[in-house]
Scaffold this active site. Structure first.
Site, mmCIF file in Angstrom:
data_model
loop_
_atom_site.group_PDB
_atom_site.id
_atom_site.type_symbol
_atom_site.label_atom_id
_atom_site.label_comp_id
_atom_site.label_asym_id
_atom_site.label_seq_id
_atom_site.Cartn_x
_atom_site.Cartn_y
_atom_site.Cartn_z
ATOM 1 C CG ASP A 1 -4.442 -2.237 0.855
ATOM 2 O OD1 ASP A 1 -3.207 -2.368 0.920
ATOM 3 O OD2 ASP A 1 -4.985 -1.629 1.718
ATOM 4 C CB SER B 1 -0.791 -0.188 1.110
ATOM 5 O OG SER B 1 -1.973 0.750 1.128
#
Length: 488
Positions: free
Chosen positions: A318, A178
């Site tokens: 993510d 991320s």
């Protein structure tokens, strides 16, 4: 508390560089009597007798130039955390440094390794020397820096990297998920001499957030404009494949991504597993927080140099959902056994301890609280996964379960402080003042760990340099031999 100690605390709090912080920290240790503790070998926190014995043997073999015995001793006796010498408790007493015996032993080992690499010995032919360093480096292992998710809090990672770069302690292996994947890719697509200028807030682009209009939110199934974060990634990261980034920077960048669908495990992307994948799309996928951004298709380069979709039917999200800190994969792929973690995930930092001095009651209470909350949440999610028929909801519960099951710590964990101000900026485009503040906080948090990081990575760094030196020397040998033949 005397005035000298107060003066030192104030100087540490307002230090603008590691050098000034270290000077104040050493003065604090001297004023508070902690220097005496450093000079006392005895402690229940490590096997001081073993360390003292090994130190004496290395010194003796080197001073008497018994190269065969020294090589034999080092080859079989070098281990990370020998005698529990990397115990965090050894760094919980003084502000700067640890036991002098530990530090003296580490320096003596490194001096001995460099001495072997720098000199020629009849008892140790070049090929035997090459074998010794290669096998010892593999046996000993190396360090990795893992950068977590955390949205805008990920700017803290920039300060961590900056502090490590300036002290020549940045590991060659770096992972990011991320927000951490953005910082990792920035480091991984630059040559070493380009890093310092890049860590200046004025030279980077930090506007990643742009809310969508209501009609577009419904159409895209997301709250944020993915074109904006893609622009931010493009402004900071060169458009290279993983293989190209490794060749350019010399660093092994690892990006984690999570599957958007079923029947796929999370992936660790790097120059070994996916050499031809492009970093920009990998980082975009790793940053695609569900609900905020839609899933991403990865892109690869074919054998003719064309840019094409990678496994076109798959989409990725993510990386921190399934593999925020991919320690097991890093161990297997890159011979890593020591992890430095910069952790900024908002949902875990209140429960983690970072500094060695927190190993006592405060850290224990946080661990108990986190375990209780995590256990209760996992039970509730487990019931929900069994009882809900909708695949979409079950998938979100699977993600939530994965978040709770992960370990978010390393051998050394560097954390930002918890505050309302930081949480208020999680999904905001920060102004330059806030960027500078986040980065400086990352630097200061790292300064407290520099001595620990340096000690725990000193031998592996020395071995890496010796391996490169001996390999380079081995490649020059045939040329020297040819010249010798020509002059006969």
């Amino acid at each position: 508390m005397n005035s000298k100690i107060r003066e030192c605390r104030l100087a540490m709090r307002h230090a603008g560089s590691y050098a000034s912080w270290r000077e104040a920290a050493l003065a604090f240790d001297a004023a508070s009597g902690l220097e005496d503790w450093k000079h006392q070998d005895e402690s229940d926190d490590y096997d001081w007798q073993l360390i003292r014995s090994r130190l004496a043997q290395i010194r003796q073999y080197r001073q008497t130039q018994q190269i065969t015995k020294l090589v034999h001793h080092l080859r079989q006796g070098l281990h990370w955390n020998l005698g529990n010498s990397a115990n965090p408790a050894l760094y919980s007493h003084a502000y700067c440094g640890s036991k002098r015996l530990v530090e003296t032993y580490l320096h003596e080992v490194c001096d001995a390794l460099r001495w072997i690499a720098d000199h020629s010995f009849p008892e140790l032919p070049l090929e035997a020397k090459r074998k010794f360093f290669g096998e010892t480096a593999k046996s000993f292992g190396r360090s990795a820096l893992m950068l977590s998710g955390g949205a805008t809090l990920g700017l803290f990672h920039v300060g961590v990297v900056k502090a490590l770069v300036r002290e020549d302690l940045l590991p060659d292996v770096i992972s990011g998920s991320s927000a951490g994947s953005i910082v990792a890719s920035v480091v991984g697509t630059r040559a070493p001499d380009e890093l310092e200028s890049l860590l200046d807030p004025d030279n980077s682009y930090y506007h990643f957030w742009k809310p969508l209009a209501l009609r577009d939110m419904w159409r895209h199934g997301a709250l944020m404009d993915q074109n904006q974060i893609a622009l931010g990634i493009a402004r900071n990261t060169h458009d290279l494949t993983f293989e190209e980034s490794f060749e350019r920077s010399g660093r092994i960048v690892n990006i984690t991504v999570s599957p958007a669908g079923l029947n796929q495990p999370p992936r660790l992307l790097n120059y070994l597993t996916t050499p031809y994948l492009y970093l920009r799309e990998a980082v975009l996928a790793s940053s695609a927080v569900p609900l905020l951004f839609p899933p991403v298709q990865l892109m690869t380069r074919d054998e003719d140099g064309n840019r094409l979709p990678y496994m076109p039917s798959l989409r990725w999200t993510d990386g921190s959902l399934k593999s925020d800190l991919p320690g097991i994969r890093l161990r297997r792929l890159h011979n890593v056994n020591h992890f430095i973690v910069s952790q900024t995930n908002p949902h875990v930092i209140p429960f983690l301890r970072g500094a060695p001095e927190e190993v006592r009651l405060g850290g224990m209470l946080r661990n108990v609280a986190y375990s209780a909350i995590r256990g209760g949440a996992r039970s509730a999610i487990g019931v929900g996964r069994l009882g809900l028929p909708l695949d979409g909801i079950r998938r979100q519960l699977d993600n939530a379960s994965s978040i709770l099951e992960q370990d978010y710590r390393g051998n050394i964990t560097i954390l930002p402080k918890v505050s309302v101000w930081r949480y208020a900026h999680v999904t905001a485009n920060p102004k330059l003042e806030a960027v500078t503040r986040f980065i400086l906080e990352g630097e200061r948090a790292t300064w407290k760990r520099i001595a620990m990081i340096r000690n725990q990575s000193m031998i592996s760094q020395t071995l890496t340099r010796c391996v490169k030196q001996v390999e380079s020397e081995s490649q020059r040998v045939p040329l020297r031999e040819l010249k010798a033949v020509a002059t006969r």
